[in-house]
Scaffold this motif. Sequence first.
Motif, mmCIF file in Angstrom:
data_model
loop_
_atom_site.group_PDB
_atom_site.id
_atom_site.type_symbol
_atom_site.label_atom_id
_atom_site.label_comp_id
_atom_site.label_asym_id
_atom_site.label_seq_id
_atom_site.Cartn_x
_atom_site.Cartn_y
_atom_site.Cartn_z
ATOM 1 N N SER A 1 36.384 87.170 -32.853
ATOM 2 C CA SER A 1 36.235 88.381 -33.800
ATOM 3 C C SER A 1 35.408 89.327 -33.194
ATOM 4 O O SER A 1 34.950 89.187 -32.137
ATOM 5 C CB SER A 1 36.059 88.081 -35.259
ATOM 6 N N PHE A 2 35.326 90.161 -33.983
ATOM 7 C CA PHE A 2 34.334 91.270 -33.622
ATOM 8 C C PHE A 2 33.779 92.005 -34.885
ATOM 9 O O PHE A 2 34.479 91.938 -36.001
ATOM 10 C CB PHE A 2 34.627 92.394 -32.573
ATOM 11 N N THR A 3 32.986 93.159 -34.587
ATOM 12 C CA THR A 3 32.616 94.084 -35.621
ATOM 13 C C THR A 3 32.003 95.205 -35.106
ATOM 14 O O THR A 3 31.388 95.279 -34.046
ATOM 15 C CB THR A 3 31.622 93.643 -36.888
ATOM 16 N N TYR B 1 30.486 91.114 -39.388
ATOM 17 C CA TYR B 1 30.854 90.401 -38.259
ATOM 18 C C TYR B 1 31.521 88.804 -38.731
ATOM 19 O O TYR B 1 32.556 88.169 -38.660
ATOM 20 C CB TYR B 1 29.895 89.673 -37.378
ATOM 21 N N VAL C 1 35.562 94.056 -39.824
ATOM 22 C CA VAL C 1 35.204 94.258 -38.479
ATOM 23 C C VAL C 1 35.176 95.708 -38.158
ATOM 24 O O VAL C 1 34.502 96.169 -37.282
ATOM 25 C CB VAL C 1 36.467 93.565 -37.524
ATOM 26 N N ALA D 1 29.475 92.483 -31.340
ATOM 27 C CA ALA D 1 29.085 93.338 -32.645
ATOM 28 C C ALA D 1 28.444 94.256 -32.097
ATOM 29 O O ALA D 1 27.498 94.337 -31.120
ATOM 30 C CB ALA D 1 28.038 92.227 -33.301
ATOM 31 N N VAL E 1 27.030 85.546 -30.242
ATOM 32 C CA VAL E 1 27.663 86.804 -30.227
ATOM 33 C C VAL E 1 26.952 87.724 -29.152
ATOM 34 O O VAL E 1 25.920 87.923 -29.051
ATOM 35 C CB VAL E 1 27.435 87.084 -31.765
#
Length: 679
Positions: free
Chosen positions: A393-395, A238, A478, A343, A255
């Motif tokens: 963003s993200f993961t 992340y 990610v 996440a 998050v």
Amino acid sequence: MNYFYKETEDIVERYELVTERIDSICNDKDLPEALQKFFNTLVTFEQDVRPIMQKAIAGELDSRSLAQCQQDASRIFDRFSPEVYETSYLNPAYAVKELGEIGGCLSVLYYSLKKIIVYAFSGRLDLYAARCELLVQVYGICCMEDEDKYRMESAIEAMYSFDYDNAASGLYESITAMVSPEVDTYTSIIMNADLSDDRYMYSTGHYIGPNELGIAAHLRTLPQSDIDAMARTLVEGYIKGFEVTGKDISIKETVQLHVPMGFELMTRSAIRQFNEAGLSCVLRFGHADRDYYSTTQNKQCDYDHKDDQAYTWDKAMADHQLECIRNAFEKNKEKAAVYGGPAVIETFGEVPFEPVNKPENAKYTDKQNKLNVYFRSQQGQMINEYIHGQERSFTIIAYPIPEIGDKFKAIFDETVAVNTLDYELYKNIQQYIIDALDEGDRVHITGRGDNHTDIIVKLHELSDKSKQTNFENCVADVNIPVGEVFTSPKLEGTNGVLHVTQVYLNELCYRNLEIVFKDGKISDYNCTNFNTEEENKKFIKDNVLFKHDTLPLGEFAIGTNTTAYKMGQEYGIANKLPILIAEKTGPHFAVGDTCYSHAEEVVMYNPDGKEIIAKDNSCSILRKEGKFEEAYFNCHTDITIPYYELGDITVIRADGSTISIIEQGRFVLEGTEELNKPL
């Protein structure tokens, strides 16, 4: 204490009155026998859930023994099992058979009543009472009207009013819970419960099956160091996602977690690690199925009801919901600005699902489908207005569940290994592939054997090859695990056929999926799932094109994770791998938005220092003219050709000369030989 709810005398009175009325329904004789039987079934369901609400109000849920928890769960959830579904009013086909045309909307009423389970476990007397009041209202309508035609019309009107009236509060709670750490959600259970005792899972209102119990039991056998390492892969991915895209994570505070039940030990460790990195975690109360979720108890039931909104969906409803979303974001705009993105822990291993189409299911009209496209576009723009795509963003990471088979533990260990492959090794190998691709004007991809893929993908022009690249060198950030190079192709000049003999997309199986592209946009499509072409095309349009008449090719990628491919073949689980892993096991093509949707202006570089310039296409660039509905489609579906169906991948230069990357499913480009070892 619940952030959104405070018990009042008025709410208690409403609850008592509506449950008293429900109890009296079984004694009524005002309806035809078939209709009375239906409502008696709903009464029994509510009465089976009600003791949970009473225990929640009294603060007694956590004092139940494990046996009591299991008995309560069985009493509530057994009725939703596949074994009883065929002769259940939840099944629209059965409901229509027993009740006539009105059975369709009454089946929708029953399915919507399932929400009282989560409301009861969370002690939400207000939401519980409101949903029960709808049941009583529809029952009263059916008693007052003499003909099913008028009963149906009035029942739908009542359901419409209910959805309209509750949209503001429901959407406000959902959006607030997404961005606000102050909301007391499931995080308190994960952080404070005794995770060695299965009773904690039975306090959520979710279905608890062998997968949830099995994964929790397996994680308990692992050393804490292994649990922490799994969580660290997620957390570091992340954070790295912000770093590689040049985004400032220091301006973010929250998050959002999406986690499956059974993974609480890993989730607890991840929450602590996120906190150490200066990020608070939010885990939303059950408004969204993919926040804190369990495996689906009955996939056919959920599939049958996926379009239930068709009964109440019109322009007024869509605009009202959009207004409610905007108001909710406006009230939370400061929190939304510091929201970093999700996440996600995904699972795989469930028995692949092939749905049965039923004519009795709710169906959107063409007009409603266009409205769906409009709504998704407006919603996407609104979300990006408050949660800026260029800043978030993200993961995502995935693990198997016990349903995958008797080799679950070995597959789990193998997946952990796949998720932590050598970053540097793949980075270097993938650079060889990118260097070759950047020599090209276009790429030619073919299938072999029964796969008749034959497509030319057009690449963007590089004005300075020493400083620019078309492809991103994707290592583990990610999208975990490592293993792909990808680009947003140029649409004009991208032509041909994409074909896969079998593929699973969003948990649905497609047989002989074929998509034809003309200048980068879908011009035709088909599959062989059903007996008629009409059914096959509708299946694809609903679940791949998401109601759009066409979609562009938003991504072309070459997956390089042959270790993951070998795992799928060795254990016979290739058809169970999630797209997150499957997309790394061959070339893949994504229809819909580009990989850089809403973040095209962010300047990005590969590890070699070259700027990635292929982030737009002739659709996405329309955003600069204010044509957001034509620029973004709010979907992105990856379709992978596995190595055993892959023929060649050939780079074609502007002068017609070629460079081979893959021939007959094997890497032949110098510097990529290591990738063939697992094959």
